[in-house]
Design an enzyme around this catalytic site. Structure first.
Site, PDB file in Angstrom:
ATOM      1  N   TYR A   1      -8.045   2.110   6.738  1.00 16.62           N
ATOM      2  CA  TYR A   1      -8.830   2.727   5.666  1.00 16.62           C
ATOM      3  C   TYR A   1     -10.307   2.653   6.017  1.00 16.62           C
ATOM      4  CZ  TYR A   1      -4.600   3.336   2.982  1.00 16.62           C
ATOM      5  OH  TYR A   1      -3.368   3.759   2.565  1.00 16.62           O
TER       6      TYR A   1
ATOM      7  N   GLU B   1       5.347   9.809   3.839  1.00 10.92           N
ATOM      8  CA  GLU B   1       4.981   8.483   3.342  1.00 10.92           C
ATOM      9  C   GLU B   1       4.295   8.597   1.980  1.00 10.92           C
ATOM     10  OE1 GLU B   1       2.451   6.070   5.883  1.00 10.92           O
ATOM     11  OE2 GLU B   1       3.261   4.241   4.973  1.00 10.92           O
TER      12      GLU B   1
ATOM     13  N   ASP C   1       4.583   0.516   4.206  1.00  6.71           N
ATOM     14  CA  ASP C   1       4.540  -0.766   4.909  1.00  6.71           C
ATOM     15  C   ASP C   1       4.173  -1.883   3.928  1.00  6.71           C
ATOM     16  OD1 ASP C   1       1.938  -0.166   4.397  1.00  6.71           O
ATOM     17  OD2 ASP C   1       1.263  -0.145   6.478  1.00  6.71           O
TER      18      ASP C   1
ATOM     19  N   ASP D   1       0.794  -1.220   0.000  1.00  6.54           N
ATOM     20  CA  ASP D   1       0.000   0.000   0.000  1.00  6.54           C
ATOM     21  C   ASP D   1       0.831   1.277   0.000  1.00  6.54           C
ATOM     22  OD1 ASP D   1      -2.503   1.492   0.533  1.00  6.54           O
ATOM     23  OD2 ASP D   1      -1.530   1.879   2.462  1.00  6.54           O
TER      24      ASP D   1
END
Ligand SMILES: *[C@@H]1O[C@H](CO)[C@@H](O)[C@H](O)[C@H]1NC(C)=O
Ligand SMILES: *[C@@H]1O[C@H](CO)[C@@H](O)[C@H](O)[C@H]1NC(C)=O
Ligand SMILES: *[C@@H]1O[C@H](CO)[C@@H](O)[C@H](O)[C@H]1NC(C)=O
Ligand SMILES: *[C@@H]1O[C@H](CO)[C@@H](O)[C@H](O)[C@H]1NC(C)=O
Ligand SMILES: *[C@@H]1O[C@H](CO)[C@@H](O)[C@H](O)[C@H]1NC(C)=O
Ligand SMILES: *[C@@H]1O[C@H](CO)[C@@H](O)[C@H](O)[C@H]1NC(C)=O
Length: 525
Positions: free
Chosen positions: A253, A496, A104, A101
């Site tokens: 999410y 990120e 990670d 994703d």
């Protein structure tokens, strides 16, 4: 030779004067280039490539390679290798493909499917542009890496695996994907524990991708369409949020509603199949789910602005043989799309105030760039719909705007992201001379030959040294509201990257890499 040149100094002089005149003319034309473009944008040089965007596109496209799970084929990233080969084996499925994703190693089905939907959309609108700069094959290959996973994740009509890896477990480790040894449990939705938004998003992804592969591999395209239809039915029959069926997903999410995904999936199914019942679904459920007149930001959690633009497409190009009632509903989608787009134009009377002092659309501190790139992608697409249909103006509370103004907005956002900002920082990793060095990304932060394990690998998170590997093409979360960026590998909201950021920025750059495409209907009447 030298002598002869010296022989007639007058010619040298005249040559010099001519060169100077030419330079001055060029400079004048350069500064007015906007106006030259505007006056004959449709006929002049339709295939002139903007080199910096071509370069940015080839970089952005590589992040999909960085994120690939499973047995790599033609691996282009030197520091990546095979990983997660056993994913899905506990349920006798091959779930080894798909993409990690973000920084990670969880494969979250909901945002991964959104990535595939957006990448498909980008290819459908701008595949010709991608092809001009030799990126179309890469785009197809990356898309298929996700759709292969989605096909395997949907083993029967009412079962869909929506996650591989346990985020809590995954987050107790900081290691390279190639070195993972921990358990990677799978999570499913089914008729007893349904998840409408994730099933519908997966349906949207597969429907859109079926259209992409239609002329390339019709059997594969047909398979995707069959899965898409089944998943849509599953999503619509068992209407419940996956956040309720599987509360653990709320921490990562979380879904705030599934109406947008149902409309989005139905709209894609209409485009992919030409079956009018899906269009009817879109028009009859609009009053319930579409939130007419109230625009929202396009993102992995809310697809309404995307649906509004996608359905406007039918209004612009493909509204033959539809009832008056349906036309009216399609008109409502288009009006809400336009309300959204008017909000983006910085000079419009209804301009959103959600931007930084330097003009970047900025909604909140969590992965801020996603909103800027998503809005800009929609703006370019819509501006091209206007050009192709010879719609000269967008009305924003009594003021008129031309398609070029939507495009200019998108250019302003992309240029900011590529370094035209007060930090002089490109937020697309690998592009330009200055870009984030401490990207929150495990694989990029750990040297290939490190022998650290799951727990002591955290030293690579906390070091202040630059990443040893470049997460090429990563679009990081982005700057804070005051247009500043602080290098900090553990500040996930800023440093990120995500795969859906990549799909969105690939769409945006593809739209801008050359002048507008002529848009045609996806549905052949
Ligand atoms: C249905 O999904 C739920 C939630 O993931 C799971 O707990 C349950 O075991 C699944 N049912 C079957 C029959 O596998
Ligand atoms: C997830 O979203 C729902 C619906 O908006 C909300 O009620 C819930 O509190 C959220 N969960 C978390 C953990 O934020
Ligand atoms: C990881 O490495 C550290 C330091 O070498 C060691 O103390 C620890 O026991 C190791 N952990 C595992 C799970 O092997
Ligand atoms: C991350 O950076 C943003 C913007 O600079 C800041 O607002 C936020 O507090 C930081 N978050 C953490 C957890 O340090
Ligand atoms: C901008 O925001 C960051 C993070 O919130 C903060 O550290 C910094 O001091 C701010 N800079 C200015 C000029 O306000
Ligand atoms: C990042 O790491 C530093 C030092 O290790 C620590 O002080 C800070 O609180 C961390 N921030 C986050 C968001 O984890």
């Amino acid at each position: 030779m030298e002598k002869e040149l010296h022989k007639d100094k007058r010619w040298v002089w005249r040559g010099l004067v001519l060169v100077i005149v030419a330079l001055v003319l060029a400079a004048v034309m350069f500064s007015f280039r906007k106006y030259f473009h505007r006056s004959n944008s449709s006929e002049a040089k339709p295939h002139q490539v903007v080199e910096k965007y071509a370069n940015a596109l080839s970089i952005a496209m590589q992040f999909f390679d960085v994120q690939k799970s499973g047995k790599l084929v033609n691996n282009k990233i030197a520091w990546r290798g095979d990983s997660a080969m056993e994913d899905g084996s506990e349920v006798n499925l091959d779930l080894s493909k798909g993409m990690y994703d973000a920084g990670d190693h969880v494969k979250f089905g909901f945002p991964m499917a959104f990535t595939a939907t957006v990448l498909s959309w980008a290819i459908l609108e701008y595949g010709d542009h991608m092809n001009m700069v030799n990126e179309l094959d890469n785009a197809h290959e990356s898309l298929k890496w996700i759709t292969d996973f989605l096909i395997n994740a949907h083993p029967s009509e009412d079962v869909l695996y929506i996650q591989v890896g346990d985020p809590k477990l995954d987050h107790t480790c900081w290691e390279r994907p190639e070195a993972m040894t921990g358990k990677r449990p799978v999570t499913q939705i089914n008729a007893s524990y349904p998840g409408t938004e994730v099933a519908a998003e997966s349906a949207a992804a597969m429907a859109a991708a079926s259209l992409v592969f239609k002329s390339i591999d019709s059997a594969y395209s047909g398979t995707l369409l069959t899965h898409a239809k089944q998943l849509f039915k599953f999503a619509d029959t068992y209407r419940r949020s996956y956040s309720i069926s599987i509360p653990e997903v709320q921490n990562f999410y979380n879904s705030t509603g599934f109406g947008d995904e149902l409309l989005w999936a139905a709209a894609w199914l209409y485009h992919a199949s030409g079956d009018k019942s899906y269009l009817r679904y879109v028009s009859t459920n609009g009053n319930t789910f579409a939130n007419w007149g109230y625009p929202s930001w396009f993102s992995w959690e809310n697809k309404l602005a995307g649906v509004q633009v996608l359905v406007s497409r039918v209004n612009f190009f493909g509204s033959k043989d539809i009832s008056t009632e349906e036309s009216l509903s399609l008109q409502s989608y288009r009006q809400t799309a336009e309300t959204f787009l008017c909000g983006l134009l910085p000079e419009s009377p209804v301009a959103t105030s959600q931007r930084t002092a330097d003009g970047l659309v900025w909604v909140n501190q969590w992965n801020p760039l996603q909103y800027s790139v998503a809005s800009s992608f929609l703006a370019v697409v819509y501006s091209d719909y206007m050009l192709s249909s010879q719609t000269s103006n967008l009305y924003c509370s009594g003021k008129l705007y031309e398609p070029i103004e939507l495009r200019n907005f998108a250019v302003s956002q992309l240029d900011y992201i590529l370094g035209n900002n007060k930090m002089e920082m490109s937020y697309l990793v690998g592009y330009g001379s200055r870009y984030p060095q401490q990207v929150h990304h495990r694989g990029a932060s750990i040297p290939v030959d490190a022998d650290s394990n799951c727990t002591d690998g955290f030293k690579w998170l906390h070091t202040r040294h630059p990443n040893p590997n470049v997460a090429v093409g990563a679009l990081v979360g982005g700057p804070s509201f005051n247009d500043t960026y602080t290098e900090s590998r553990n500040n996930t909201s800023e440093s990120e990257p995500t795969t859906y950021n990549s799909a969105l920025v690939v769409g945006l750059i593809s739209g801008l890499v050359t002048s507008s495409s002529q848009v045609e209907s996806f549905v052949k009447n």
